[in-house]
Design a protein around this motif. Structure first.
Motif, PDB file in Angstrom:
ATOM      1  N   PHE A   1      25.314  -3.867  28.397  1.00  0.00           N
ATOM      2  CA  PHE A   1      24.430  -2.733  28.146  1.00  0.00           C
ATOM      3  C   PHE A   1      23.189  -3.205  27.393  1.00  0.00           C
TER       4      PHE A   1
ATOM      5  N   THR B   1      23.858   0.359  31.651  1.00  0.00           N
ATOM      6  CA  THR B   1      23.777   1.422  30.635  1.00  0.00           C
ATOM      7  C   THR B   1      22.705   1.061  29.626  1.00  0.00           C
TER       8      THR B   1
ATOM      9  N   THR C   1      16.962   0.958  33.394  1.00  0.00           N
ATOM     10  CA  THR C   1      18.270   1.594  33.550  1.00  0.00           C
ATOM     11  C   THR C   1      18.808   1.437  34.956  1.00  0.00           C
TER      12      THR C   1
ATOM     13  N   HIS D   1      23.325   4.545  33.788  1.00  0.00           N
ATOM     14  CA  HIS D   1      23.361   5.595  32.761  1.00  0.00           C
ATOM     15  C   HIS D   1      22.320   5.340  31.676  1.00  0.00           C
TER      16      HIS D   1
ATOM     17  N   CYS E   1      22.123  12.515  28.238  1.00  0.00           N
ATOM     18  CA  CYS E   1      22.660  11.390  29.012  1.00  0.00           C
ATOM     19  C   CYS E   1      22.400  11.668  30.476  1.00  0.00           C
TER      20      CYS E   1
ATOM     21  N   ARG F   1      22.438  10.197  34.623  1.00  0.00           N
ATOM     22  CA  ARG F   1      22.968   9.247  35.584  1.00  0.00           C
ATOM     23  C   ARG F   1      21.952   9.085  36.700  1.00  0.00           C
TER      24      ARG F   1
END
Length: 279
Positions: free
Chosen positions: A149, A214, A235, A238, A274, A276
C-alpha cells in the motif's frame, strides 16, 4: 533533550478549534488544551517545542485557515514531559478491530489488533477523529489488503501499522517532515512489526510515481483536492481519504464520482471517504 516548551494562548470561533488544532499539529504543535468559551470564542492553550520558527509557521498556517487571535506566549521549563503524555494518553478502542495504546500503558486487547504508538512524535496517535475515521475505513477493506500500500502523509505511521496488522504485506509512507520519517522504525517495532515492512520517503504525492492497490491519505481537505489527480494516478483499487471538513466533502466526492463510494464516515466535524476504482 527538550528542556523547555512554548505555550501560546489563542482564540478561535467555536467550531473552528478542530481545524485550528489540525493545522498546528501538522506543523509540529505538541498538544492543545481548551480553557473556556465566552461569547462564541473558544480560548485554547497550544504547546510547541522550543522552536520559534516552528511555532510561527504553525500559527501562520492556522491563521490562513481559520479566524484565530494569537495572545500571550510563554517559555516554560519542562518539569516532566513524559508525565504529561502519560496523564493524557490511555488505551483506546477504535472500531471493531483496533486497540491503540502508548508504550507505558498495558491493556487486554480482547482479540483486537494492538497498535502501540509514542504520542508527541509524528502526527497520528489514534486520539484524533481523522485518524480513527481512516482506521474505520481500513476495516471496510480488510479482506483486500493483500498487496503493498501507499500511505500519504504517514506521520507516526499509525495508519500504515493498522494496514499491516490487517494483513497488508508491506507499504510505503510518504511524508514531508524528516523527523517523522526517522521515528517510523521505532513505532513499527513498538507494535511488534519488522520496521522494514514500511519504507519512508520524503516526498509529496506529485513527486511519487509508483502506484499501489491501496492508497491512504489522511491530510486535509484542501490538500486532498489539490492533489486529486495525483491520488487518481497512484491508486490501483482502493483510496481512503480522511481529514475532510464539510466544505471539501462534496467537491472531493465529485472528483471521484466515477469511482464507487464504499464508505463514508463522520465523527464530529470530520469526514472520511473510501472509494473503489471501477474496472
Amino acid at each position: 533533550m527538550q528542556t523547555a516548551y512554548l505555550e501560546v494562548i489563542v482564540k478561535v470561533n467555536q467550531g473552528d478549534e478542530e481545524m485550528a488544532g489540525w493545522l498546528m499539529a501538522e506543523e509540529g504543535a505538541l498538544g492543545i488544551e481548551e480553557l473556556g468559551l465566552e461569547a462564541g470564542k473558544l480560548t485554547l492553550k497550544v504547546f510547541f517545542p522550543e522552536d520559534e520558527e516552528l511555532c510561527q509557521r504553525a500559527l501562520r498556517r492556522a491563521q490562513a485557515g481559520v479566524n484565530m487571535e494569537v495572545g500571550e506566549r510563554l517559555l516554560k521549563p519542562v518539569v516532566d514531559w513524559q508525565a504529561y503524555w502519560k496523564e493524557h494518553f490511555k488505551p483506546l478502542e477504535v472500531g471493531r478491530r483496533f486497540l491503540v495504546r502508548p508504550p507505558w500503558e498495558k491493556a487486554d486487547p480482547k482479540g483486537r489488533v494492538e497498535i502501540v504508538i509514542n504520542p508527541g512524535q509524528g502526527f497520528g496517535t489514534g486520539y484524533h477523529e481523522t485518524t480513527r475515521l481512516a482506521m474505520l475505513a481500513l476495516e471496510q477493506i480488510e479482506g483486500h489488503l493483500t498487496e503493498p500500500f501507499l500511505d500519504i502523509g504517514t506521520g507516526s505511521g499509525i495508519l500504515a501499522i493498522a494496514a499491516l496488522k490487517l494483513g497488508a504485506p508491506s507499504g510505503v509512507g510518504l511524508e514531508i517532515e524528516q523527523e517523522a520519517l526517522e521515528e517510523l522504525p521505532s513505532n513499527l517495532a513498538l507494535s511488534n512489526l519488522d520496521p522494514q515492512l514500511l519504507v519512508g520517503h520524503l516526498a509529496k504525492p506529485n513527486q511519487w510515481d509508483q502506484p499501489a492497490q491501496t492508497v491512504i491519505a489522511n491530510i486535509t481537505g484542501d490538500v486532498l483536492l489539490y492533489h486529486h489527480e495525483d491520488l487518481r494516478r497512484l491508486t490501483g483499487r482502493h483510496l481512503i481519504l480522511s481529514g475532510i471538513l464539510e466544505p471539501f466533502l462534496e467537491p472531493l466526492k465529485d472528483r471521484f464520482s466515477d469511482w464507487e463510494l464504499v464508505y463514508q464516515g463522520q465523527e464530529g466535524d470530520w469526514f472520511a471517504l473510501c472509494f473503489r476504482r471501477q474496472g
